[in-house]
Write a protein that holds these residues in place. Structure first.
Motif, short mmCIF file in Angstrom:
data_model
loop_
_atom_site.label_atom_id
_atom_site.label_comp_id
_atom_site.label_asym_id
_atom_site.label_seq_id
_atom_site.Cartn_x
_atom_site.Cartn_y
_atom_site.Cartn_z
N MET A 1 0.84 -1.20 0.00
CA MET A 1 0.00 0.00 0.00
C MET A 1 0.87 1.24 0.00
O MET A 1 1.81 1.34 0.79
N PRO A 2 0.60 2.20 -0.88
CA PRO A 2 1.37 3.44 -0.86
C PRO A 2 1.22 4.17 0.47
O PRO A 2 0.17 4.12 1.11
N GLU A 3 2.26 4.86 0.87
CA GLU A 3 2.22 5.67 2.09
C GLU A 3 2.00 7.13 1.69
O GLU A 3 2.72 7.68 0.87
N VAL A 4 0.97 7.73 2.27
CA VAL A 4 0.65 9.13 2.01
C VAL A 4 1.27 9.97 3.12
O VAL A 4 0.89 9.86 4.28
N GLN A 5 2.23 10.79 2.76
CA GLN A 5 2.91 11.64 3.73
C GLN A 5 2.45 13.09 3.55
O GLN A 5 2.51 13.63 2.45
N ILE A 6 1.98 13.69 4.64
CA ILE A 6 1.53 15.08 4.61
C ILE A 6 2.38 15.90 5.58
O ILE A 6 2.43 15.60 6.77
N ASP A 7 3.04 16.88 5.06
CA ASP A 7 3.84 17.80 5.88
C ASP A 7 2.87 18.82 6.49
O ASP A 7 2.45 19.77 5.83
N GLN A 8 2.52 18.60 7.75
CA GLN A 8 1.52 19.45 8.39
C GLN A 8 1.99 20.89 8.55
O GLN A 8 1.18 21.81 8.65
N SER A 9 3.30 21.10 8.54
CA SER A 9 3.80 22.47 8.63
C SER A 9 3.54 23.25 7.34
O SER A 9 3.51 24.48 7.34
N ARG A 10 3.34 22.54 6.24
CA ARG A 10 3.04 23.18 4.96
C ARG A 10 1.55 23.23 4.66
O ARG A 10 1.09 24.10 3.92
N CYS A 11 0.79 22.27 5.20
CA CYS A 11 -0.63 22.18 4.89
C CYS A 11 -1.37 23.43 5.37
O CYS A 11 -1.23 23.86 6.52
N ILE A 12 -2.18 24.02 4.47
CA ILE A 12 -2.95 25.22 4.82
C ILE A 12 -4.44 24.93 4.93
O ILE A 12 -5.25 25.84 5.08
N GLY A 13 -4.80 23.65 4.83
CA GLY A 13 -6.20 23.29 5.00
C GLY A 13 -7.11 23.75 3.88
O GLY A 13 -8.31 23.98 4.09
N CYS A 14 -6.57 23.87 2.67
CA CYS A 14 -7.37 24.38 1.55
C CYS A 14 -8.41 23.37 1.06
O CYS A 14 -9.40 23.74 0.43
N GLY A 15 -8.16 22.08 1.29
CA GLY A 15 -9.10 21.06 0.89
C GLY A 15 -8.98 20.59 -0.55
O GLY A 15 -9.80 19.80 -1.02
N TYR A 16 -7.96 21.06 -1.26
CA TYR A 16 -7.81 20.63 -2.65
C TYR A 16 -7.62 19.12 -2.75
O TYR A 16 -8.13 18.48 -3.67
N CYS A 17 -6.87 18.54 -1.83
CA CYS A 17 -6.64 17.09 -1.88
C CYS A 17 -7.96 16.34 -1.68
O CYS A 17 -8.20 15.30 -2.32
N VAL A 18 -8.82 16.86 -0.82
CA VAL A 18 -10.13 16.24 -0.59
C VAL A 18 -10.97 16.31 -1.87
O VAL A 18 -11.59 15.33 -2.29
N ASP A 19 -10.96 17.47 -2.51
CA ASP A 19 -11.79 17.67 -3.70
C ASP A 19 -11.29 16.86 -4.90
O ASP A 19 -12.10 16.31 -5.66
N PHE A 20 -9.98 16.80 -5.07
CA PHE A 20 -9.44 16.23 -6.30
C PHE A 20 -9.12 14.74 -6.22
O PHE A 20 -8.98 14.10 -7.26
N CYS A 21 -9.00 14.18 -5.04
CA CYS A 21 -8.65 12.75 -4.96
C CYS A 21 -9.77 11.91 -5.55
O CYS A 21 -10.92 11.96 -5.09
N PRO A 22 -9.49 11.11 -6.58
CA PRO A 22 -10.56 10.33 -7.22
C PRO A 22 -11.06 9.17 -6.39
O PRO A 22 -12.14 8.63 -6.67
N VAL A 23 -10.30 8.76 -5.37
CA VAL A 23 -10.72 7.62 -4.55
C VAL A 23 -10.95 8.01 -3.09
O VAL A 23 -11.03 7.15 -2.22
N GLU A 24 -11.05 9.31 -2.82
CA GLU A 24 -11.49 9.83 -1.52
C GLU A 24 -10.63 9.36 -0.35
O GLU A 24 -11.12 8.84 0.64
N VAL A 25 -9.33 9.58 -0.50
CA VAL A 25 -8.38 9.22 0.55
C VAL A 25 -8.40 10.21 1.71
O VAL A 25 -8.22 9.84 2.87
N PHE A 26 -8.67 11.49 1.42
CA PHE A 26 -8.43 12.56 2.39
C PHE A 26 -9.70 13.09 3.04
O PHE A 26 -10.79 13.06 2.47
N ASP A 27 -9.50 13.63 4.24
CA ASP A 27 -10.50 14.44 4.93
C ASP A 27 -9.79 15.63 5.56
O ASP A 27 -8.57 15.58 5.82
N LEU A 28 -10.54 16.69 5.80
CA LEU A 28 -10.03 17.79 6.62
C LEU A 28 -10.46 17.55 8.05
O LEU A 28 -11.65 17.34 8.33
#
Length: 328
Positions: A1-28
């Motif tokens: 399984m791929p590992e999804v790494q999110i640098d929380q110091s960079r994340c601004i909570g814009c939600g683009y990953c939630v909107d664009f992920c075709p298989v709904e991996v992300f939540d805010l």
């Protein structure tokens, strides 16, 4: 399984990953360090396809997808490999390659595409160390690499479903994802686009195989030519050299390599031209001056004969501008 790494110091909570992920991996989710703020979290990491859509859309480069090479391997160690091609068949494809390259002056190798049905053995060909899209594999094959890709090696959920390796994710089936990319005006238009494109039955295909034509490891279903418009013009004329018929092509700007270059020739038995699509042009190094043609193997003998005839005079005259007025 791929590992999804999110640098929380960079994340601004814009939600683009939630909107664009075709298989709904992300939540805010709420950010414990800042009242009222939210940060992205891969709450369904096991669903990740490693398609890198989130990576490309993240405005702060906060996301990385890390894959393990072992995860892409699928052949059982005790499973026998498919037998190699007979020498006579290999020599035929080598000759086709020579004719196409020499007469058309192609820069890139024609690519042999095979869709290996469920239950059939896999050839002894390397699988990619990281997931690739079908279009990315084609671009590698034109440079000389042979690539075997079972479902878990495919990075594009859309193309993987179209080619019959998996089911379609709900967000793609509904057309919702296409609105996020601003590629269609309404959800009805998106649904229509999804409904009109051909696709193979779910899980009817075990793997895709792409190779330079002269190094085909399996009888190809389709031969793809990546070339300039003038070169594809001669292939059209080669195909009609003995019949004089005209052609109708199916193009849309969507799903170019999986549908237009591969599946339409595969299912109809007719060659097709593609202008490319958003996905293949955004995720590969294909030049803006190039187009694509998918040719069913059964049409190749007549096409090659026609091309040889055109190469005796017509192609030479056209490229030397024999009818160009001297003062133009």
């Amino acid at each position: 399984m791929p590992e999804v790494q999110i640098d929380q110091s960079r994340c601004i909570g814009c939600g683009y990953c939630v909107d664009f992920c075709p298989v709904e991996v992300f939540d805010l989710v709420p950010d414990d360090r800042s009242a009222g703020a939210k940060k992205a979290q891969a709450t369904r990491e096991e669903a990740c396809w490693a398609c890198d859509t989130c990576v490309g859309q993240c405005p702060t480069n906060a996301i990385r997808i890390v894959e393990s090479a072992e995860e892409t391997q699928s052949r059982d160690r005790d499973e026998p490999c498919a037998p190699p091609l007979p020498l006579e068949e290999h020599e035929l494809y080598t000759e086709w390659h020579r004719v196409l390259m020499d007469i058309l002056r192609l820069r890139w190798n024609p690519v042999a595409i095979s869709l290996i049905p469920k239950g059939q053995p896999l050839p002894d060909v390397a699988q990619p160390r990281v997931k690739l899209r079908h279009c990315q594999a084609l671009m590698s094959a034109r440079r000389g690499k042979s690539i075997l890709m079972p479902a878990q090696c495919h990075a594009c959920p859309d193309g993987t479903h179209i080619l019959g390796l998996t089911e379609i994710p709900p967000k793609l089936a509904s057309g919702e994802i296409y609105l996020q990319f601003k590629k269609l005006a309404t959800i009805d238009a998106a649904k229509q686009m999804v409904a009109e494109r051909p696709r193979l039955p779910n899980r009817s295909i075990r793997a895709t195989l792409v190779s330079p034509l002269q190094e085909a490891q399996r009888t190809p279903d389709v031969i793809a030519v990546i070339a300039q418009p003038e070169q594809l013009m001669w292939l059209c004329m080669s195909s009609s050299f003995y019949s004089g018929k005209r052609f109708n092509f199916q193009v849309s700007g969507y799903n170019a390599q999986c549908v237009e270059t591969t599946l339409i020739p595969y299912t109809t038995g007719k060659f097709n031209i593609s202008l490319g699509c958003y996905g293949c042009r955004a995720s590969s190094d294909i030049g803006d001056d190039l187009m694509f043609m998918g040719i069913p193997k059964a049409q190749m003998p007549e096409l090659i004969m026609g091309l040889k005839q055109l190469g005796k005079k017509a192609i030479h005259d056209s490229r030397n501008k024999v009818y160009l007025p001297p003062n133009l």
